[in-house]
Design an enzyme around this catalytic site. Sequence first.
Site, mmCIF file in Angstrom:
data_model
loop_
_atom_site.group_PDB
_atom_site.id
_atom_site.type_symbol
_atom_site.label_atom_id
_atom_site.label_comp_id
_atom_site.label_asym_id
_atom_site.label_seq_id
_atom_site.Cartn_x
_atom_site.Cartn_y
_atom_site.Cartn_z
ATOM 1 N N TYR A 27 0.843 -1.200 0.000
ATOM 2 C CA TYR A 27 0.000 0.000 0.000
ATOM 3 C C TYR A 27 0.877 1.247 0.000
ATOM 4 O O TYR A 27 0.637 2.194 -0.768
ATOM 5 C CB TYR A 27 -0.918 -0.012 1.223
ATOM 6 C CG TYR A 27 -1.764 1.231 1.350
ATOM 7 C CD1 TYR A 27 -2.820 1.467 0.485
ATOM 8 C CD2 TYR A 27 -1.489 2.176 2.344
ATOM 9 C CE1 TYR A 27 -3.593 2.616 0.588
ATOM 10 C CE2 TYR A 27 -2.258 3.326 2.453
ATOM 11 C CZ TYR A 27 -3.308 3.539 1.574
ATOM 12 O OH TYR A 27 -4.058 4.690 1.683
ATOM 13 N N GLU A 49 -11.909 5.868 4.346
ATOM 14 C CA GLU A 49 -11.382 6.777 5.371
ATOM 15 C C GLU A 49 -12.403 6.974 6.483
ATOM 16 O O GLU A 49 -12.049 7.111 7.656
ATOM 17 C CB GLU A 49 -10.987 8.114 4.741
ATOM 18 C CG GLU A 49 -9.833 8.041 3.749
ATOM 19 C CD GLU A 49 -8.514 7.625 4.382
ATOM 20 O OE1 GLU A 49 -8.405 7.629 5.627
ATOM 21 O OE2 GLU A 49 -7.580 7.294 3.632
ATOM 22 N N TRP A 57 -5.414 2.507 10.340
ATOM 23 C CA TRP A 57 -5.637 2.297 8.914
ATOM 24 C C TRP A 57 -5.400 0.841 8.518
ATOM 25 O O TRP A 57 -6.108 0.306 7.665
ATOM 26 C CB TRP A 57 -4.733 3.216 8.095
ATOM 27 C CG TRP A 57 -4.823 2.932 6.625
ATOM 28 C CD1 TRP A 57 -3.848 2.430 5.829
ATOM 29 C CD2 TRP A 57 -5.986 3.091 5.788
ATOM 30 N NE1 TRP A 57 -4.320 2.258 4.538
ATOM 31 C CE2 TRP A 57 -5.624 2.669 4.488
ATOM 32 C CE3 TRP A 57 -7.281 3.554 6.008
ATOM 33 C CZ2 TRP A 57 -6.506 2.692 3.420
ATOM 34 C CZ3 TRP A 57 -8.167 3.577 4.933
ATOM 35 C CH2 TRP A 57 -7.775 3.154 3.664
#
Length: 201
Positions: A27, A49, A57
Site C-alpha cells: 500500500y 477513510e 488504517w
Amino acid sequence: MSTTTPAAGHDAPFRCFGTGDPLYERYHDTEWGRPVHGDAALYERLCLEAFQSGLSWITVLRRRETLRAAFDGFDPERVARYGEADEARLLADPGIVRNRLKVRAAVHNARTTLRLAEEGAGLSRLVWSFAPAEPGPAPVEPADVPASTPASTALARALKAAGFRFVGPTTAYATMQACGLVDDHLARCPARGAGAGDVPG
C-alpha cells in the site's frame, strides 16, 4: 493517516510506514500518495477513510477486499439503492467494520455522489479543486506531518455542504494524502514524488 517510521532490518528499504507487513508495504509503495481520480474511486476512498475513523488504517486495509465485496465494489449506483435489508446484511457481516452510522453514511454518500454528478459538478472535481497549487515542503520526520490543514478543513466544509457525512477535517486530510492531492511521504522516502498534485486537465 499519520505516518510512523517502524524499525527495520539493515537490508529493508526505508518507508514512511508499513515496513514488516507485506500488505502495508505494498500500500505504501504503490498507492498512498498517488493520484486517484474519478467519482467512483473517490467515493470508495471517502468510505474507507470514514470506516477508518477511530481505528488504525491497517485494520481497514486488511478488510478492504471484504468491504468491497460487501458494498458491491463501492459502485455508487448500486450502493445508492441499498435499503433496510442491506443495512441488516452489512451489520451482520463480521468481515467489515460494523458501525451503523458508518454504514448509513456510506449509503447516504453514494446517493450524494450520484446527485452531485447529476448537477454537473462531480465528486472528483470537487475534491481535486482543493489540491494545493504548489507542493508543500517535504516532511522530514513523522511529527512534521499534520493531521489536518486549512485546505482539508475547507474541503470538509465543502463536502458537508454538498451533503456528505463522516467527512471532518482529519478524514478529509487523510483522503488528500491517500489520493495524491498532497505528498506527505518523508523527504528521504523513495516513494516521494510519485505524482502528488497531478490535477487532471
